[in-house]
Write an enzyme that holds these catalytic residues in place. Structure first.
Site: not given
Ligand code: FCB
Length: 466
Positions: A87, A131, A176, A305, A307, A371
Site C-alpha cells: 500500500r 495521504h 484517515e 488504521n 494503533y 495500518e
Molecule cells: C497514521 C498515518 C501514517 C503514520 C501512522 C503512524 O495516522 O496514516 O501516515 O504516520 O499514523
C-alpha cells in the site's frame, strides 16, 4: 534424547484464511523525498515543515527515505519479505502540481514504474490517492473547508484511474480523513495548521464528498473487478466508567471521531447527535442537496488504521482541540499498560473491539487493516543488527487480535503493517521509527530489523506460530 525431551514439530497455532493479504504500507510524503524533482510543487506539508516550530527539529520530507530514487531497492526488500500486497500513496502535487489542469507525465511515470516493478515482483499494488499532501495552491484557494477542493479531487482521481487503471486493481480514496480534517484544521498540529472548529467540520464533510466523487469516478473508469475503498482511523473509544456522563463522553467522541465518516459513507446520513453536539459551531449548511447520495456511493471494502484505544470521561480538554463540539465535555485519559515511543498505549483488545463492532454495524462490508504498527527507539548495534523485540510483541498481539476477530465472524481480508521503512513521521519528523526496515538517514542504508524477519516468517507460514 529421552522421550520427554522430544518436542513436537512447531505447529501453526493461528492460521489466517487462505488468500489473506499480507502487506506493508507507506505514504508518499513520508518516504519519497525528491520534493522539487520532475515538476513536483509544494504540498501543504512542504509549507508546514518550513513554518518554524511546527515539525520537530525543523525536519521535512525533502529527502525522507529517498524512495523516489531507491524504489527498485525498496521493492526488492518487499519481495524478500514475501508480502503479497503493498500500500503506497500517490503524491498529488507530483502528478498534478497545481491541483488543477493537466497531469505531469514524469510524475505519473514514477508510479507506472513503481507498479510495474511491484507486479514484476509478484506484489499487488494498493494505491491510496490522498495521504495528506494537498497541493499548496488548493490550500491557498481555501483548502478542504472549501467545497471546490472535493471537485478537484474527483478530477485528480480521473487522472490516476486513466494512468494506473490497467495495473492497479485496489484503490483507496483517502487515508484517515479524521486526521486530515481535525488535526489539520482543528488542533493545527498537522498541515495546514489551522485552528478552527467550524473549518474542521466543513473539511470533514468535503472529505466525505471528495471520497464519494472519487468512488464514482473510479467505478466508472476502472474494470468492474477493481476494489474501491476508504481508510479510516476509527477510534476504539472506551468510557472510563459506566457512569452516564462518561458514557455520554464516549458517545460524543464516537460521533465526531467515527460516525462522522461511517454514517454518511455507509448509510447516507449525518449523525443527528453530532449535529446537536456541534450546533454552537456550525449549522451544517455546507451539506447540500444530493451530497449524501454521492458520499454513499457503494464501495468494496473498508480500510482500518489502528494503533491504540481512546479512553474518555466527562470533563474538558485543552484548546485548540481536534474534537469539534466535544472539547468542553470530554477529557482524555491515558489507557494503562506499556507504551510505544509515541507514548501510545499498547492494547490489542481495542483492535478486536473495533473489528467486532464493524462486523455488527456494517454487515457485508469486507474489512482490511490498512495500518498497524509501532514506533520504538531502534538503533543498529555495533554488528549492524537491529533488535526490536517490543515491535515483534506489538505485532504478535495485534495479529492475534485480528485472528480472534476473524474467528468471531469479522470479515477481515488483509493486514498491512505500518511501516515498511523508517520514515518522516509528520510533526515528529524523523524522531520516531515505525519501520520493520531500519533506515540510516545519513547514508540511506536499509537494514532488516528482527521484526522484518519475524513478519516474513508469519507471511511464509500464513499465521503465527506457538
Ligand atoms: C497514521 C498515518 C501514517 C503514520 C501512522 C503512524 O495516522 O496514516 O501516515 O504516520 O499514523
Amino acid at each position: 534424547m529421552t522421550a520427554v525431551d522430544a518436542r513436537p514439530e512447531t505447529t501453526t497455532e493461528l492460521r489466517f484464511p487462505a488468500g489473506f493479504r499480507w502487506g506493508t504500507a507507506t505514504a508518499a510524503y513520508q518516504i519519497e523525498g525528491a520534493a522539487t524533482e520532475d515538476g513536483r510543487t509544494p504540498s501543504i506539508w512542504d509549507t508546514f515543515c518550513r513554518t518554524p516550530g511546527k515539525v520537530r527539529n525543523g525536519d521535512s520530507g525533502d529527502i525522507a527515505a529517498d524512495h523516489y530514487h531507491r524504489m527498485r531497492e525498496d521493492v526488492a526488500l518487499m519481495k524478500q519479505l514475501g508480502v503479497t500486497d503493498y500500500r503506497f500513496s500517490v503524491a498529488w502535487p507530483r502528478v498534478q502540481p497545481t491541483g488543477r489542469g493537466p497531469a505531469v507525465q514524469k510524475g505519473l511515470d514514477f508510479y507506472r514504474r513503481l507498479t510495474d516493478e511491484l507486479l514484476g515482483a509478484g506484489i499487488r499494488p494498493v494505491a491510496t490517492l490522498y495521504h495528506w499532501d494537498l497541493p499548496q495552491e488548493l490550500e491557498d484557494a481555501g483548502g478542504w473547508p472549501q467545497r471546490e477542493t472535493a471537485d478537484r479531487f474527483g478530477d485528480y482521481a480521473r487522472i490516476m484511474a486513466d494512468a494506473l487503471g490497467d495495473r492497479v486493481a485496489t484503490w483507496t480514496t483517502l487515508n484517515e480523513p479524521w486526521c486530515a480534517a481535525f488535526l489539520g484544521y482543528g488542533s493545527g498540529v498537522h498541515a495546514p495548521g489551522r485552528t478552527s472548529a467550524s473549518a474542521s467540520l466543513r473539511a470533514a464533510h468535503h472529505f466525505n464528498l471528495a471520497h464519494g466523487l472519487a468512488a464514482q469516478v473510479l467505478h466508472g473508469a476502472l474494470p468492474s473487478t477493481s476494489e474501491i475503498s476508504l481508510t479510516l482511523n476509527l477510534h476504539a473509544v472506551r468510557p472510563l466508567t459506566g457512569s452516564e456522563a462518561d458514557v455520554d463522553a464516549a458517545r460524543r467522541i464516537d460521533a465526531v471521531g467515527n460516525r462522522i465518516f461511517l454514517d454518511p459513507v455507509f448509510h447516507g446520513r449525518i449523525p443527528q447527535d453530532l449535529v446537536r453536539d456541534t450546533a454552537a459551531v456550525t449549522d451544517w449548511a455546507f451539506v447540500q442537496d444530493g451530497d449524501l447520495e454521492v458520499v454513499s456511493t457503494p464501495i468494496d471494502s473498508l480500510g482500518i488504521n489502528y494503533y491504540s484505544p481512546t479512553v474518555v470521561g466527562a470533563g474538558s480538554s485543552t484548546s485548540p482541540s481536534p474534537w469539534a463540539g466535544a472539547e468542553e465535555h470530554v477529557r482524555f485519559l491515558p489507557a494503562p499498560g506499556p507504551r510505544t515511543a509515541m507514548d501510545w498505549p499498547v492494547d490489542a483488545d481495542g483492535l478486536y473491539e473495533l473489528l467486532t463492532r464493524l462486523r455488527d454495524d456494517l454487515p457485508g462490508v469486507p474489512l482490511v487493516i490498512t495500518e498497524n504498527g509501532a514506533a520504538y527507539d531502534d538503533y543498529a548495534d555495533p554488528s549492524g543488527e537491529v533488535h526490536d523485540p517490543e515491535r515483534v510483541e506489538y505485532l504478535r498481539a495485534h495479529l492475534s487480535a485480528v485472528h480472534r476477530a476473524i474467528g468471531a465472524g469479522a470479515d477481515v481480508r488483509g493486514y498491512f503493517l505500518w511501516s515498511l521503512l523508517d520514515n518522516f513521521e509528520w510533526a515528529y519528523g524523523y524522531s520516531k521509527r515505525f519501520g520493520v526496515v531500519h533506515v540510516d538517514f545519513a547514508t540511506q542504508r536499509r537494514t532488516f530489523k528482527d521484526s522484518a524477519r519475524w513478519y516474513g516468517d508469519v507471511i511464509a507460514r500464513g499465521g503465527l506460530t506457538g
